[in-house]
Design a protein around this motif. Structure first.
Motif, PDB file in Angstrom:
ATOM      1  N   HIS A 162      -7.734  52.049  57.352  1.00  0.00           N
ATOM      2  CA  HIS A 162      -9.064  52.155  57.956  1.00  0.00           C
ATOM      3  C   HIS A 162      -9.525  53.590  58.123  1.00  0.00           C
ATOM      4  O   HIS A 162     -10.578  53.834  58.690  1.00  0.00           O
ATOM      5  CB  HIS A 162      -9.087  51.462  59.327  1.00  0.00           C
ATOM      6  CG  HIS A 162      -8.739  50.018  59.269  1.00  0.00           C
ATOM      7  ND1 HIS A 162      -9.605  49.053  58.801  1.00  0.00           N
ATOM      8  CD2 HIS A 162      -7.595  49.366  59.590  1.00  0.00           C
ATOM      9  CE1 HIS A 162      -9.020  47.875  58.859  1.00  0.00           C
ATOM     10  NE2 HIS A 162      -7.801  48.032  59.319  1.00  0.00           N
ATOM     11  N   VAL A 163      -8.734  54.536  57.631  1.00  0.00           N
ATOM     12  CA  VAL A 163      -9.042  55.953  57.808  1.00  0.00           C
ATOM     13  C   VAL A 163      -8.952  56.638  56.445  1.00  0.00           C
ATOM     14  O   VAL A 163      -7.976  56.461  55.720  1.00  0.00           O
ATOM     15  CB  VAL A 163      -8.043  56.598  58.808  1.00  0.00           C
ATOM     16  CG1 VAL A 163      -8.297  58.076  58.955  1.00  0.00           C
ATOM     17  CG2 VAL A 163      -8.131  55.920  60.168  1.00  0.00           C
ATOM     18  N   SER A 164      -9.981  57.416  56.124  1.00  0.00           N
ATOM     19  CA  SER A 164      -9.974  58.145  54.854  1.00  0.00           C
ATOM     20  C   SER A 164      -8.985  59.314  54.930  1.00  0.00           C
ATOM     21  O   SER A 164      -8.541  59.705  56.008  1.00  0.00           O
ATOM     22  CB  SER A 164     -11.373  58.681  54.552  1.00  0.00           C
ATOM     23  OG  SER A 164     -11.697  59.720  55.459  1.00  0.00           O
ATOM     24  N   ARG A 165      -8.693  59.871  53.782  1.00  0.00           N
ATOM     25  CA  ARG A 165      -7.787  61.028  53.723  1.00  0.00           C
ATOM     26  C   ARG A 165      -8.345  62.180  54.568  1.00  0.00           C
ATOM     27  O   ARG A 165      -7.620  62.831  55.305  1.00  0.00           O
ATOM     28  CB  ARG A 165      -7.600  61.481  52.280  1.00  0.00           C
ATOM     29  CG  ARG A 165      -6.712  62.717  52.140  1.00  0.00           C
ATOM     30  CD  ARG A 165      -6.554  63.137  50.688  1.00  0.00           C
ATOM     31  NE  ARG A 165      -5.978  62.082  49.869  1.00  0.00           N
ATOM     32  CZ  ARG A 165      -4.669  61.928  49.659  1.00  0.00           C
ATOM     33  NH1 ARG A 165      -3.825  62.756  50.199  1.00  0.00           N
ATOM     34  NH2 ARG A 165      -4.229  60.954  48.892  1.00  0.00           N
ATOM     35  N   GLU A 166      -9.652  62.413  54.463  1.00  0.00           N
ATOM     36  CA  GLU A 166     -10.278  63.497  55.227  1.00  0.00           C
ATOM     37  C   GLU A 166     -10.174  63.240  56.737  1.00  0.00           C
ATOM     38  O   GLU A 166      -9.887  64.145  57.510  1.00  0.00           O
ATOM     39  CB  GLU A 166     -11.745  63.666  54.825  1.00  0.00           C
ATOM     40  CG  GLU A 166     -11.956  64.133  53.401  1.00  0.00           C
ATOM     41  CD  GLU A 166     -11.841  63.004  52.362  1.00  0.00           C
ATOM     42  OE1 GLU A 166     -11.973  61.811  52.737  1.00  0.00           O
ATOM     43  OE2 GLU A 166     -11.602  63.317  51.185  1.00  0.00           O
ATOM     44  N   ILE A 215      -7.565  64.152  62.068  1.00  0.00           N
ATOM     45  CA  ILE A 215      -6.766  63.631  63.181  1.00  0.00           C
ATOM     46  C   ILE A 215      -5.489  64.447  63.333  1.00  0.00           C
ATOM     47  O   ILE A 215      -5.103  64.824  64.445  1.00  0.00           O
ATOM     48  CB  ILE A 215      -6.444  62.136  62.964  1.00  0.00           C
ATOM     49  CG1 ILE A 215      -7.725  61.308  63.106  1.00  0.00           C
ATOM     50  CG2 ILE A 215      -5.379  61.652  63.941  1.00  0.00           C
ATOM     51  CD1 ILE A 215      -7.601  59.878  62.602  1.00  0.00           C
ATOM     52  N   GLU A 216      -4.835  64.742  62.212  1.00  0.00           N
ATOM     53  CA  GLU A 216      -3.608  65.540  62.255  1.00  0.00           C
ATOM     54  C   GLU A 216      -3.879  66.928  62.849  1.00  0.00           C
ATOM     55  O   GLU A 216      -3.090  67.428  63.650  1.00  0.00           O
ATOM     56  CB  GLU A 216      -2.993  65.651  60.857  1.00  0.00           C
ATOM     57  CG  GLU A 216      -2.383  64.352  60.372  1.00  0.00           C
ATOM     58  CD  GLU A 216      -1.946  64.392  58.907  1.00  0.00           C
ATOM     59  OE1 GLU A 216      -2.193  65.430  58.226  1.00  0.00           O
ATOM     60  OE2 GLU A 216      -1.396  63.387  58.441  1.00  0.00           O
TER      61      GLU A 216
END
Length: 127
Positions: free
Chosen positions: A109-113, A118-119
């Motif tokens: 549910h989260v794109s790479r970007e 988030i990281e």
């Protein structure tokens, strides 16, 4: 009818109205209707009016009646409403585990970007 001290949880359609009001700021029913018609051209004015009246009675909206056209605004900020909905979701769907919610959200549910963002936020929080 007395208003509740704590607004009730908004329905999906009520969240659509709240999204419009968070974007526009305090607005008349006519302004909300026009904005909602962009996505739903067949949406009748009367439906939006009734919905906003119900939301007011539920404590989700406040209403300024000093002008001929009543002006509505959310009773809570977007951040507060999202926080309340998130707490409810964590409690009901994830047995109270925020970690389980995050892991489920990260799986597909989260794109790479978004994952990189988030990281970076997590790294900054550790400092």
């Amino acid at each position: 009818m007395s208003k509740p001290d704590v607004p009730s949880k908004p329905t999906s359609t009520e969240l659509d109205v709240l999204q419009v009001l968070w974007h526009l700021g305090p607005s008349s029913v006519k302004q909300v209707h026009r904005t909602m018609q962009i996505a739903r051209p067949d949406l009748p004015y009367a439906n939006v009016l009734r919905l906003m009246q119900v939301m007011h009675s539920k404590g989700l909206l406040i209403r300024d009646e000093s002008e001929r056209s009543h002006v509505y605004a959310p009773a809570e900020s977007q951040k507060a409403t999202q926080g309340n909905l998130l707490r409810d979701l964590i409690h009901k769907a994830f047995a109270g585990s925020g970690k389980a919610l995050i892991l489920a959200a990260l799986q597909g549910h989260v794109s790479r970007e978004e994952r990189e963002e988030i990281e970076n936020l997590l790294r900054e929080d550790d400092r």
